[in-house]
Design an enzyme around this catalytic site. Structure first.
Site, short mmCIF file in Angstrom:
data_model
loop_
_atom_site.label_atom_id
_atom_site.label_comp_id
_atom_site.label_asym_id
_atom_site.label_seq_id
_atom_site.Cartn_x
_atom_site.Cartn_y
_atom_site.Cartn_z
N LYS A 9 0.57 10.20 -6.08
CA LYS A 9 1.96 10.08 -5.63
C LYS A 9 2.69 9.11 -6.55
O LYS A 9 2.08 8.29 -7.26
CB LYS A 9 2.05 9.59 -4.18
CG LYS A 9 1.46 8.20 -3.92
CD LYS A 9 2.39 7.02 -4.22
CE LYS A 9 1.70 5.69 -3.95
NZ LYS A 9 2.39 4.54 -4.59
N PHE A 99 -5.95 1.30 -9.90
CA PHE A 99 -5.05 0.14 -10.04
C PHE A 99 -3.79 0.52 -10.79
O PHE A 99 -3.31 -0.22 -11.65
CB PHE A 99 -5.76 -1.01 -10.76
CG PHE A 99 -7.06 -1.42 -10.12
CD1 PHE A 99 -7.08 -2.17 -8.97
CD2 PHE A 99 -8.27 -1.02 -10.66
CE1 PHE A 99 -8.28 -2.54 -8.37
CE2 PHE A 99 -9.48 -1.37 -10.08
CZ PHE A 99 -9.48 -2.14 -8.93
N GLY A 104 -4.44 6.74 -5.85
CA GLY A 104 -5.65 7.53 -6.01
C GLY A 104 -6.71 7.25 -4.95
O GLY A 104 -7.28 8.17 -4.36
N ASP A 139 -1.34 3.30 2.39
CA ASP A 139 -0.83 4.56 1.85
C ASP A 139 -1.56 5.79 2.37
O ASP A 139 -1.12 6.91 2.16
CB ASP A 139 -0.94 4.56 0.31
CG ASP A 139 0.00 3.57 -0.35
OD1 ASP A 139 0.85 3.00 0.36
OD2 ASP A 139 -0.13 3.36 -1.57
#
Length: 258
Positions: A9, A99, A104, A139
């Site tokens: 995203k 990072f 992910g 997230d």
């Protein structure tokens, strides 16, 4: 063996709205990156220990997939789930950089929850999966819901679908691993300026393409200046936008045939 895609995203905008304990509350637009994804599948194995096969920058206990397993097991007490992970490894073809502000790890965790729910017929609703996923990371609920575009608020647990065309993104990630806690800490200590509820509601009503056409990268993402403060080697990229707490940049790939 069924293979599942865990999409990346980007944050079209990311604005801080306040704090909740040690956490920052936010108003953000998440949009899926269709061209960038990890691929997950189960593979039989001979040893009972939980095994993740793939290239990761952390040990198994710190991996979001393992955390998702532990929370799912704690919630369901499913013998079939523990048996599955004693007899199968979870394999990940990792394409999303770590990072990097692309979600992910969160996407992998959400995808793993769906895989277990599907394979074992656990019967968990998508809202229940999102609740379990929220324990893993802020997230994760967005990825559980599988929306192409959504307004995300609170500390990430409030996800509201946005009906708009999915944009085609070009993404670039510098060779720099950014610590999200460090960026948020810098923001709180040096740059703290939360937006109002009215401004948040105004942004959440604007289509993503219009937002990207009307603001620059530092206006779009409150964490960009904080990341630059923490990591002076993070160079500004003209015409690109900053995703999450970084280090990735993105821009819309325009259709040259139009």
């Amino acid at each position: 063996m069924n293979r599942y895609r865990a999409y990346a995203k980007v944050n079209i905008f990311l604005k801080i709205t306040g704090t909740r304990g040690d956490y920052h509350t936010l108003s953000s637009r998440f949009m899926r990156v269709n061209s960038l994804f990890d691929t997950l599948w189960f593979e039989p194995k001979s040893t009972p220990e939980f095994e993740i096969r793939g290239t990761f920058d952390c040990d198994v206990a710190s991996n979001t997939i393992y955390k998702a397993y532990k929370y799912l097991l704690s919630d369901t007490h499913s013998h079939a789930l523990s048996t599955l992970m004693e007899t199968h490894a979870i394999c990940v073809d990792k394409k999303i950089p770590s990072f990097a502000g692309l979600g992910g790890g969160s996407s992998d965790a959400a995808t793993y929850l769906h895989m277990c729910n599907d394979r074992l017929d656990l019967g968990l609703s998508i809202d229940k999966l999102a609740l379990i996923g929220a324990n893993v990371g802020a997230d994760v609920p967005f990825f559980v819901y599988g929306y192409e575009s959504a307004n995300v608020s609170g500390i990430g647990e409030i996800v509201k679908q946005v009906n708009e065309p999915l944009l085609d993104f070009e993404v670039t990630t510098p060779e720099l691993q950014i610590s999200t806690p460090a960026v948020y800490r810098y923001y709180r200590e040096h740059l703290f300026a939360p937006i109002s509820e009215e401004e948040s509601a105004r942004l959440e009503a604007i289509p993503s393409r219009e937002i990207l056409a009307s603001v620059n990268s530092k206006e779009a993402n409150d964490l960009y200046n904080a990341a630059l403060g923490c990591y002076p080697e993070l160079s500004d990229k003209e015409g690109w936008f900053f995703s999450g707490s970084g280090s990735s940049f993105f821009r819309v790939r325009e259709d040259n045939n139009g």
